[in-house]
Design a protein around this motif. Structure first.
Motif, PDB file in Angstrom:
ATOM      1  N   GLU A  49     -14.565 -12.247 -10.879  1.00  0.00           N
ATOM      2  CA  GLU A  49     -15.666 -11.401 -10.417  1.00  0.00           C
ATOM      3  C   GLU A  49     -15.394  -9.910 -10.531  1.00  0.00           C
ATOM      4  O   GLU A  49     -16.342  -9.116 -10.577  1.00  0.00           O
ATOM      5  CB  GLU A  49     -15.989 -11.729  -8.952  1.00  0.00           C
ATOM      6  N   VAL A  50     -14.107  -9.508 -10.545  1.00  0.00           N
ATOM      7  CA  VAL A  50     -13.807  -8.071 -10.522  1.00  0.00           C
ATOM      8  C   VAL A  50     -12.871  -7.699 -11.664  1.00  0.00           C
ATOM      9  O   VAL A  50     -12.108  -8.534 -12.156  1.00  0.00           O
ATOM     10  CB  VAL A  50     -13.174  -7.648  -9.172  1.00  0.00           C
ATOM     11  N   ASP A  51     -12.942  -6.427 -12.068  1.00  0.00           N
ATOM     12  CA  ASP A  51     -12.079  -5.968 -13.161  1.00  0.00           C
ATOM     13  C   ASP A  51     -10.670  -5.701 -12.643  1.00  0.00           C
ATOM     14  O   ASP A  51     -10.391  -5.774 -11.436  1.00  0.00           O
ATOM     15  CB  ASP A  51     -12.665  -4.726 -13.837  1.00  0.00           C
ATOM     16  N   LEU A  52      -9.774  -5.383 -13.577  1.00  0.00           N
ATOM     17  CA  LEU A  52      -8.364  -5.238 -13.226  1.00  0.00           C
ATOM     18  C   LEU A  52      -8.132  -4.130 -12.203  1.00  0.00           C
ATOM     19  O   LEU A  52      -7.364  -4.306 -11.250  1.00  0.00           O
ATOM     20  CB  LEU A  52      -7.533  -4.979 -14.479  1.00  0.00           C
ATOM     21  N   ALA A  53      -8.785  -2.990 -12.389  1.00  0.00           N
ATOM     22  CA  ALA A  53      -8.576  -1.874 -11.467  1.00  0.00           C
ATOM     23  C   ALA A  53      -8.915  -2.266 -10.036  1.00  0.00           C
ATOM     24  O   ALA A  53      -8.183  -1.949  -9.090  1.00  0.00           O
ATOM     25  CB  ALA A  53      -9.413  -0.669 -11.901  1.00  0.00           C
ATOM     26  N   ASN A  54     -10.023  -2.983  -9.870  1.00  0.00           N
ATOM     27  CA  ASN A  54     -10.407  -3.411  -8.526  1.00  0.00           C
ATOM     28  C   ASN A  54      -9.494  -4.516  -8.016  1.00  0.00           C
ATOM     29  O   ASN A  54      -9.221  -4.589  -6.805  1.00  0.00           O
ATOM     30  CB  ASN A  54     -11.863  -3.878  -8.519  1.00  0.00           C
ATOM     31  N   ARG A  55      -9.023  -5.373  -8.904  1.00  0.00           N
ATOM     32  CA  ARG A  55      -8.099  -6.423  -8.470  1.00  0.00           C
ATOM     33  C   ARG A  55      -6.813  -5.810  -7.926  1.00  0.00           C
ATOM     34  O   ARG A  55      -6.247  -6.295  -6.948  1.00  0.00           O
ATOM     35  CB  ARG A  55      -7.766  -7.367  -9.633  1.00  0.00           C
ATOM     36  N   ILE A  56      -6.358  -4.745  -8.558  1.00  0.00           N
ATOM     37  CA  ILE A  56      -5.148  -4.066  -8.084  1.00  0.00           C
ATOM     38  C   ILE A  56      -5.381  -3.486  -6.689  1.00  0.00           C
ATOM     39  O   ILE A  56      -4.532  -3.603  -5.794  1.00  0.00           O
ATOM     40  CB  ILE A  56      -4.724  -2.976  -9.083  1.00  0.00           C
ATOM     41  N   THR A  57      -6.530  -2.865  -6.493  1.00  0.00           N
ATOM     42  CA  THR A  57      -6.868  -2.295  -5.183  1.00  0.00           C
ATOM     43  C   THR A  57      -6.945  -3.381  -4.120  1.00  0.00           C
ATOM     44  O   THR A  57      -6.423  -3.230  -3.001  1.00  0.00           O
ATOM     45  CB  THR A  57      -8.199  -1.537  -5.260  1.00  0.00           C
ATOM     46  N   ILE A  58      -7.598  -4.490  -4.474  1.00  0.00           N
ATOM     47  CA  ILE A  58      -7.728  -5.602  -3.527  1.00  0.00           C
ATOM     48  C   ILE A  58      -6.358  -6.188  -3.196  1.00  0.00           C
ATOM     49  O   ILE A  58      -6.031  -6.450  -2.031  1.00  0.00           O
ATOM     50  CB  ILE A  58      -8.660  -6.684  -4.106  1.00  0.00           C
ATOM     51  N   ALA A  59      -5.552  -6.394  -4.237  1.00  0.00           N
ATOM     52  CA  ALA A  59      -4.215  -6.969  -4.029  1.00  0.00           C
ATOM     53  C   ALA A  59      -3.373  -6.078  -3.133  1.00  0.00           C
ATOM     54  O   ALA A  59      -2.668  -6.563  -2.238  1.00  0.00           O
ATOM     55  CB  ALA A  59      -3.524  -7.180  -5.379  1.00  0.00           C
ATOM     56  N   ASP A  60      -3.446  -4.777  -3.356  1.00  0.00           N
ATOM     57  CA  ASP A  60      -2.685  -3.842  -2.523  1.00  0.00           C
ATOM     58  C   ASP A  60      -3.116  -3.946  -1.071  1.00  0.00           C
ATOM     59  O   ASP A  60      -2.286  -3.998  -0.153  1.00  0.00           O
ATOM     60  CB  ASP A  60      -2.890  -2.425  -3.066  1.00  0.00           C
ATOM     61  N   GLY A  61      -4.419  -3.989  -0.837  1.00  0.00           N
ATOM     62  CA  GLY A  61      -4.920  -4.080   0.530  1.00  0.00           C
ATOM     63  C   GLY A  61      -4.536  -5.380   1.200  1.00  0.00           C
ATOM     64  O   GLY A  61      -4.135  -5.394   2.373  1.00  0.00           O
ATOM     65  N   LEU A  62      -4.642  -6.483   0.477  1.00  0.00           N
ATOM     66  CA  LEU A  62      -4.268  -7.777   1.042  1.00  0.00           C
ATOM     67  C   LEU A  62      -2.781  -7.815   1.386  1.00  0.00           C
ATOM     68  O   LEU A  62      -2.387  -8.312   2.439  1.00  0.00           O
ATOM     69  CB  LEU A  62      -4.617  -8.899   0.063  1.00  0.00           C
ATOM     70  N   TRP A  63      -1.969  -7.270   0.503  1.00  0.00           N
ATOM     71  CA  TRP A  63      -0.515  -7.273   0.748  1.00  0.00           C
ATOM     72  C   TRP A  63      -0.172  -6.490   2.006  1.00  0.00           C
ATOM     73  O   TRP A  63       0.670  -6.907   2.808  1.00  0.00           O
ATOM     74  CB  TRP A  63       0.209  -6.686  -0.458  1.00  0.00           C
ATOM     75  N   ARG A  64      -0.830  -5.363   2.204  1.00  0.00           N
ATOM     76  CA  ARG A  64      -0.509  -4.495   3.332  1.00  0.00           C
ATOM     77  C   ARG A  64      -0.846  -5.120   4.682  1.00  0.00           C
ATOM     78  O   ARG A  64      -0.341  -4.680   5.713  1.00  0.00           O
ATOM     79  CB  ARG A  64      -1.243  -3.156   3.189  1.00  0.00           C
ATOM     80  N   THR A  65      -1.679  -6.162   4.697  1.00  0.00           N
ATOM     81  CA  THR A  65      -2.010  -6.804   5.968  1.00  0.00           C
ATOM     82  C   THR A  65      -0.813  -7.549   6.557  1.00  0.00           C
ATOM     83  O   THR A  65      -0.791  -7.823   7.763  1.00  0.00           O
ATOM     84  CB  THR A  65      -3.160  -7.813   5.802  1.00  0.00           C
ATOM     85  N   ASN A  66       0.124  -7.933   5.729  1.00  0.00           N
ATOM     86  CA  ASN A  66       1.290  -8.718   6.132  1.00  0.00           C
ATOM     87  C   ASN A  66       0.920 -10.119   6.618  1.00  0.00           C
ATOM     88  O   ASN A  66       1.721 -10.801   7.255  1.00  0.00           O
ATOM     89  CB  ASN A  66       2.125  -8.003   7.201  1.00  0.00           C
ATOM     90  N   ILE A  67      -0.276 -10.568   6.329  1.00  0.00           N
ATOM     91  CA  ILE A  67      -0.672 -11.945   6.625  1.00  0.00           C
ATOM     92  C   ILE A  67      -0.119 -12.838   5.518  1.00  0.00           C
ATOM     93  O   ILE A  67      -0.201 -12.506   4.337  1.00  0.00           O
ATOM     94  CB  ILE A  67      -2.205 -12.065   6.715  1.00  0.00           C
TER      95      ILE A  67
END
Length: 225
Positions: A49-67
């Motif tokens: 659904e999303v391009d690479l640039a947005n996937r990187i942003t999403i991945a960074d945010g998900l990682w930072r949650t520490n869940i």
């Protein structure tokens, strides 16, 4: 930007399984209790659904949650062999995650994403080599896990053999490390290599086997013909 994706993870939460995961991994963080197939289905949909640039942003945010599941999902968002656009930003993000490794499951998923980027540009091995000198056990272990593709090559090129020998040099230095996870990683690397180059594994064991923990030495040669 990661909030809708985090909400999707929470929507599938299973408290009973989450407690089991917490007991198994023994690391104090939030666990939602999702299964790996659930994470695969979600992240495949998100990647489409999303391009690479947005996937990187999403991945960074998900990682930072520490869940727990969010970190695994972050890695899966960036796990693919080829990236149509430049993969440098993806590599730069993945290559910072090693500092947060504290469990094998999260580390292995992140390293799987890193393997693809390392294969895409093997010169990145220079950065990985710096991990071998870290005081952080999980970082040292990651150097072996992220280079596992070089154990599985049936027809390695000269440059691949050079990387293989380089990593075997790291593994040789690691044999004096008493940490169980380090010894296990050495054994896993050698075991995989033994399916393709058993003689090289035998020569490694001849040179370094006495320094390895008995369980690791046994596992390294278990599948040799």
């Amino acid at each position: 930007m990661h909030d809708p994706y985090l909400m999707a993870l929470h929507a599938l939460a299973d408290p009973f399984r989450a407690n089991s995961l917490r007991e198994y991994h023994k690391v104090d963080r939030v666990y939602l209790g999702l299964t790996n197939p659930q994470l695969n289905d979600l992240t495949k949909q998100w990647r489409d659904e999303v391009d690479l640039a947005n996937r990187i942003t999403i991945a960074d945010g998900l990682w930072r949650t520490n869940i727990f599941e969010a970190r695994i999902a972050a890695a899966k968002m960036l796990t693919q062999a080829r990236m149509r656009d430049s993969d440098e930003e993806a590599w730069q993000l993945i290559a910072t995650w090693y500092r947060d490794f504290d469990s094998w499951a999260i580390a292995d998923h992140a390293c799987t994403a890193g393997q693809k980027r390392l294969l895409a540009d093997p010169s990145r091995i220079e950065r990985v080599e710096s991990w071998t000198r870290s005081e952080h056990m999980w970082t040292r272990r990651a150097a072996l896990v992220i280079t596992l593709p070089w154990t599985k090559m049936n027809n390695p090129k000269p440059e691949d053999l050079e990387i293989r020998e380089r990593v075997l040099g790291w593994a040789g230095d690691y044999t004096s490390d008493p940490q169980w996870f380090i010894q296990k990683a050495i054994a896993g690397w050698l075991s995989d290599l033994g399916k393709h180059d058993p003689e090289r594994v035998r020569s490694f064991i001849d040179a370094h086997g006495d320094a390895m923990k008995p369980f690791a030495r046994k596992e390294a040669v278990r599948l040799l013909k």
